[in-house]
Design an enzyme around this catalytic site. Structure first.
Site, PDB file in Angstrom:
ATOM      1  N   GLY A  35       0.844  -1.197   0.000  1.00  0.00           N
ATOM      2  CA  GLY A  35       0.000   0.000   0.000  1.00  0.00           C
ATOM      3  C   GLY A  35       0.875   1.241   0.000  1.00  0.00           C
ATOM      4  O   GLY A  35       0.649   2.174  -0.763  1.00  0.00           O
ATOM      5  N   ALA A  36       1.879   1.235   0.867  1.00  0.00           N
ATOM      6  CA  ALA A  36       2.771   2.385   0.990  1.00  0.00           C
ATOM      7  C   ALA A  36       3.981   1.971   1.810  1.00  0.00           C
ATOM      8  O   ALA A  36       4.018   0.872   2.356  1.00  0.00           O
ATOM      9  CB  ALA A  36       2.049   3.555   1.674  1.00  0.00           C
ATOM     10  N   GLU A  56       7.017   3.566   4.637  1.00  0.00           N
ATOM     11  CA  GLU A  56       7.304   4.669   5.556  1.00  0.00           C
ATOM     12  C   GLU A  56       8.731   5.185   5.485  1.00  0.00           C
ATOM     13  O   GLU A  56       9.328   5.488   6.527  1.00  0.00           O
ATOM     14  CB  GLU A  56       6.994   4.226   6.987  1.00  0.00           C
ATOM     15  CG  GLU A  56       7.919   3.124   7.555  1.00  0.00           C
ATOM     16  CD  GLU A  56       7.419   1.702   7.377  1.00  0.00           C
ATOM     17  OE1 GLU A  56       6.656   1.460   6.418  1.00  0.00           O
ATOM     18  OE2 GLU A  56       7.784   0.825   8.183  1.00  0.00           O
ATOM     19  N   ASN A  57       9.310   5.342   4.283  1.00  0.00           N
ATOM     20  CA  ASN A  57      10.642   5.933   4.199  1.00  0.00           C
ATOM     21  C   ASN A  57      10.632   7.274   4.947  1.00  0.00           C
ATOM     22  O   ASN A  57       9.717   8.073   4.772  1.00  0.00           O
ATOM     23  CB  ASN A  57      11.015   6.192   2.737  1.00  0.00           C
ATOM     24  CG  ASN A  57      10.751   4.991   1.871  1.00  0.00           C
ATOM     25  OD1 ASN A  57      11.224   3.899   2.144  1.00  0.00           O
ATOM     26  ND2 ASN A  57       9.949   5.178   0.827  1.00  0.00           N
ATOM     27  N   HIS A 116      -1.245   5.945   8.622  1.00  0.00           N
ATOM     28  CA  HIS A 116      -0.410   4.808   9.022  1.00  0.00           C
ATOM     29  C   HIS A 116       1.074   5.132   8.799  1.00  0.00           C
ATOM     30  O   HIS A 116       1.900   4.972   9.700  1.00  0.00           O
ATOM     31  CB  HIS A 116      -0.843   3.591   8.194  1.00  0.00           C
ATOM     32  CG  HIS A 116      -0.066   2.338   8.424  1.00  0.00           C
ATOM     33  ND1 HIS A 116      -0.602   1.239   9.049  1.00  0.00           N
ATOM     34  CD2 HIS A 116       1.198   1.993   8.100  1.00  0.00           C
ATOM     35  CE1 HIS A 116       0.305   0.281   9.112  1.00  0.00           C
ATOM     36  NE2 HIS A 116       1.401   0.708   8.535  1.00  0.00           N
ATOM     37  N   GLU A 117       1.384   5.624   7.616  1.00  0.00           N
ATOM     38  CA  GLU A 117       2.794   5.915   7.304  1.00  0.00           C
ATOM     39  C   GLU A 117       3.302   7.075   8.152  1.00  0.00           C
ATOM     40  O   GLU A 117       4.456   7.077   8.593  1.00  0.00           O
ATOM     41  CB  GLU A 117       2.959   6.227   5.813  1.00  0.00           C
ATOM     42  CG  GLU A 117       2.429   5.163   4.853  1.00  0.00           C
ATOM     43  CD  GLU A 117       2.868   3.750   5.173  1.00  0.00           C
ATOM     44  OE1 GLU A 117       4.000   3.559   5.667  1.00  0.00           O
ATOM     45  OE2 GLU A 117       2.060   2.819   4.946  1.00  0.00           O
ATOM     46  N   GLU A 153       4.096  -2.616  12.920  1.00  0.00           N
ATOM     47  CA  GLU A 153       2.920  -2.539  12.041  1.00  0.00           C
ATOM     48  C   GLU A 153       1.618  -2.404  12.833  1.00  0.00           C
ATOM     49  O   GLU A 153       0.697  -1.695  12.429  1.00  0.00           O
ATOM     50  CB  GLU A 153       2.869  -3.759  11.124  1.00  0.00           C
ATOM     51  CG  GLU A 153       4.001  -3.806  10.102  1.00  0.00           C
ATOM     52  CD  GLU A 153       4.146  -2.509   9.321  1.00  0.00           C
ATOM     53  OE1 GLU A 153       3.206  -1.695   9.305  1.00  0.00           O
ATOM     54  OE2 GLU A 153       5.216  -2.288   8.736  1.00  0.00           O
TER      55      GLU A 153
HETATM   56 ZN   LIG Z   1       3.306  -0.094   8.215  1.00  0.00          ZN
END
Ligand SMILES: [Zn+2]
Length: 860
Positions: free
Chosen positions: A266-267, A269-270, A300-301, A323
């Site tokens: 989905g994405a 988190e850099n 979330h990110e 997570e």
């Molecule tokens: Zn995550």
């Protein structure tokens, strides 16, 4: 031979030996338009606790040109098996590695994508779990943090975004150099680069004196669809909410969000440079559930910037905590942030996260939330429903157990104490114990070190007037599948019991009691002497993680009046319970269909509607008695058409029913309607037959033999984007001919040139529930090929194939037997075994559910 694996033991040894200062990374992406390889030069400075020792650094690359350790060139033979051996370390070391690394088309490492709309090349990195080593040499484990300085050469006219603020490029001619400032100390897996002629939209988050530059990027071909304002609005709500709850200012210098093509997850988190799948830039009408999901992903990110990026797990065994925290944080923020557009987020959480968790927790592969993660292969198959969804559900239960204020106080202390460092679970639990005064060791053992789902049932005795004489909550230990790891135990549950009565046709909550359930029987004296309400709902508000059963009278009321609950959460809980019973063979598929047909009419929550639609389709295809299945499918398709015509013009419900009909249509009339909507000869008032809906309609027409290659090509001419190419590939694989199936199979299994997205599309088209006979020969081919696939393809690519091409529609004992024979003879690696065993469990469950449906048919 370690191959590309790394064990926890190796990581521990290396962390004890090394302290990493910094990386200077120079990447020459000047020839990115041609693909192939790129030059990667890394200078890493690190110290060794015991000089004279040796270690290794990770690198996945076609070739290494130069290795220089402390001024001494090393023979390139030191590079073998995805590692460079580093002998004879000094107290302080400088290592220089020059390598030729490869662009990928699998979404791992440095992904390269060419947009058919403008012919331009777009790059982005995806490094979690161990793929930074595909781009530069590094010590690839989360507890060896360092400062990273990227210097990147790219074609002129490109933009480069990384973790540090975007600099002005320098140079002239065909290329430009982008020299970034060093990052704060962080783990390798959250470093990032995004490069190409992306376009950006900019804003700023301000709070008092604080100013955080915000950016949102996408490809130019999606720019007209990018609603950056909506993205910024949710992002700012998240900044406000998290900064207050965490009592810690956003830790990085800026916050960019980049919508990138062919993204697997989905994405990601850099730090300060979050990447998101660009299907989140909606080019056709989607329902509000999609906007809600995108907002949840954004939050979330953002939560990960603190939990994960600022404070990072020491090793991947705490991935679940990382997570789960972000998943809990996204929901609580949506529920509580002022101005949130989705304050009913706990309904969505119950509807999606819980469903995912319950499914995963009943597979033979289920495991305690705290899983043994001995190496990288273990973690790569552990991005599962336990890690994300059960973990988050149990975190929600923990918040109910210690209280939300104490929870956030503990989290605040945790961030202050461990900022920029690495932690393990006891660091968080210790902070929560201090804040709440509750002992969490017993709690943690019961919830985190065990597997499976408890069942909660009410036991109810009434007197002659219908007043409650006694009310007991019965708790059952989880029924763990054979082979599952972990103990099955009773647990402490903080739950609510909801009392609902029918008032003017609506089911309204008249009271709510909160209590601790512990052990096999928990009496509820508060209910004694009260008149029995229409519905008694255990685990109301969804505080705990348990299967819940209704007493017989409540079940009768719910079955008839499910849509009458005024709140969406109890409805979602009852839907969930019914779905769970269907999967367990306690409710026949035909009865679930009846419930769906009546209950959906009163269901206003579009996310729940879409879930029930998906579940009904799945139940009919997998769990229905084959002798009755066609009748069920016809009833479902007829209902979809009726609901489509009855829905409010332009509504989300109308779109959801249009898609459902497109997937279900079987009669000449229904298929004719799809064709008519596609060519414009039929109109449903308010329904926009836009790009993606057109493909959905066409896909069904192709799969049923009503449309051919020419129609697919014509549609592709209208939509010659990468999405259009994926849809077209899916349609071609869906054609109901042996030749089409063979072609699709060959392109995925026998060749390895497809990109991750095209391959996924082909697999999706290939597997058609209505084409069981055409697909039957591929069961044997699957077992012949699967081990070779696992051994030769990248993790993401092989997982798509192993899971996606399993003969899931061959619901027969023969499929179970063939799987067992393969398991016995192939001796698969644990991660491969796990994926196949999970797929096998789906067949066994379907066989049981079909038997239950058959029995119900015989009775009815
Ligand atoms: Zn995550």
């Amino acid at each position: 031979m370690p191959g590309t694996n790394l064990t926890r033991e190796e990581a521990r040894t290396r962390a004890a030996l090394l302290h990493v200062e910094s990386y200077d990374i120079e990447l020459d992406l000047g020839s990115a338009r041609d693909g192939g390889t790129f030059r990667s030069t890394t200078v890493v400075r690190f110290s060794a606790a015991t000089p004279g020792d040796s270690t290794f650094i990770d690198l996945v690359a076609p070739s290494v040109a130069e290795i220089v350790l402390n001024g001494e060139p090393l023979d390139p033979a030191h590079f073998a098996d995805s590692r460079i051996a580093l002998p004879g370390l000094l107290a302080d070391n400088e290592l220089r590695v020059v390598a030729d690394c490869a662009y990928t088309n699998t979404g791992e490492g440095l992904h390269r994508f060419v947009d058919p709309v403008d012919g331009e090349t777009y790059l982005y990195t995806q490094f979690e779990v161990p793929d930074a080593r595909r781009v530069f040499a590094n010590f690839e484990q989360p507890d060896l943090k360092a400062a990273f300085r990227f210097t990147v050469t790219v074609p002129a006219g490109w933009v480069v975004v990384s973790n540090s603020p975007t600099p002005e490029p320098s140079g002239e001619g065909d290329t430009r150099v982008w020299a970034f400032e060093p990052t704060p100390r962080m783990s390798t897996y959250i470093t990032a680069l995004v490069a190409g002629p992306y376009v950006g939209v900019f804003d700023e988050y301000t709070a008092g004196a604080q100013r955080v530059p915000l950016g949102v990027y996408c490809r130019p071909s999606l720019r007209e669809f990018l609603d950056a304002d909506a993205v910024f609005a949710v992002t700012k709500q998240g900044f406000d909410y998290f900064q207050e709850k965490f009592d810690f200012a956003y830790p990085f210098a800026k916050y960019d969000q980049l919508f990138v093509p062919e993204f697997n997850a989905g994405a990601m988190e850099n730090a300060g440079a979050v990447t998101l799948r660009d299907q989140y830039v909606f080019r056709s009408k989607v329902t509000d559930a999609s906007y809600e999901m995108r907002a949840a992903t954004i939050l979330h990110e953002l939560a990960h910037m603190w939990f994960g990026d600022l404070v990072t797990m020491e090793w991947w065994n705490d991935l679940w905590l990382n997570e789960s925290f972000a998943t809990f944080a996204e929901a609580v923020c949506q529920a509580e942030a002022p101005g949130s557009k989705w304050p009913h987020s706990w309904t969505t959480f119950a509807n999606q996260m819980k469903t995912w968790a319950y499914r995963q927790d009943q597979l033979p592969s289920t495991h305690p939330i705290m899983a043994e993660i001995n190496d990288l292969e273990d973690v790569q198959v552990n991005f599962d429903g336990i890690t994300y969804a059960k973990g988050a559900s149990v975190l929600k239960q923990l918040v109910a157990y210690v209280g939300q204020d104490a929870f956030f106080q503990g989290v605040q202390a945790y961030f202050k104490r461990h900022a920029w460092g690495n932690t393990t679970l006891p660091d968080l639990l210790g902070a929560l114990e201090e804040a709440s005064g509750r002992d969490l060791k017993t709690w943690s053992k019961a919830w985190l070190e065990t597997a499976g789902i408890n069942v909660l049932r009410p036991e109810l005795h009434l007197d002659g007037n219908g007043d409650i004489e006694s009310f007991t909550v019965l708790q059952e230990a989880p029924a763990l599948p054979a082979g599952a790891r972990g103990e099955a135990v009773l647990r402490p549950h903080r739950i609510a019991v909801g009392l609902y009565d029918l008032v003017d046709g609506a089911l309204v909550r008249t009271d709510r009691i909160e209590l601790d359930v512990d052990g096999p029987r928990t009496e509820v004296p508060e209910l004694v002497g009260r008149h029995r309400p229409a519905v008694l709902l255990l685990n109301d508000d969804d505080l705990s993680y348990a299967k819940v059963r209704l007493d017989e009278d409540s079940l009768a009321v719910v079955t008839e009046h499910l849509g009458a609950f005024t709140d969406s959460l109890p409805r979602a809980l009852c839907w969930s319970s019914a779905w769970d019973m269907t999967r367990d063979g306690e409710l026949a598929t035909r009865d679930y269909l009846s419930l769906a047909l009546s209950g959906l009419q009163g269901e206003s929550d579009i996310g729940v509607v879409q879930s029930v639609q998906r579940q009904t389709k799945l139940a009919l295809e997998m769990y229905a008695d084959p002798a009755w299945r066609e009748e069920g499918l016809q009833r479902w398709a007829a209902a979809a058409e009726e609901q489509l015509r009855a829905a409010a013009p332009g509504s989300d419900h109308q779109l959801a029913w249009a898609r459902t009909l497109a997937a279900a249509a079987r009669t000449d009339g229904q298929l004719g309607l799809l064709a008519g909507l596609l060519d414009g000869s039929e109109v449903v008032e308010g329904l926009a037959v836009d790009t993606d809906l057109r493909w959905t309609l066409l896909a069904r027409l192709v799969a049923t033999g009503r449309a051919d290659d020419k129609a697919v090509n014509a549609e592709l001419a209208r939509d010659s984007t990468s999405s259009g190419q994926e849809h077209a590939a899916s349609c071609r694989a869906a054609r109901p001919t042996a030749a089409a199936k063979a072609e699709a199979w060959e392109s995925v299994v026998e060749s390895d040139t497809l990109t991750n997205y095209v391959q996924e599309a082909v697999i999706g088209g290939f597997q058609q529930a209505d084409q069981r006979e055409l697909l039957a020969p591929y069961a044997a081919k699957y077992f012949a090929a699967v081990k070779g696939i696992w051994e030769t393809r990248s993790h993401e690519i092989s997982q798509q194939i192993i899971v996606g091409l399993y003969p899931a529609y061959q619901v027969e004992q023969a499929t179970v037997d063939a799987t067992d024979a393969w398991l016995a003879s192939a001796d698969p690696a644990p991660a491969l075994r796990r994926q196949v065993v999970e797929a096998r469990a789906g067949i066994e469950r379907a066989l049981r559910a079909q038997a239950a449906d058959r029995a119900a048919g015989a009775q009815g």
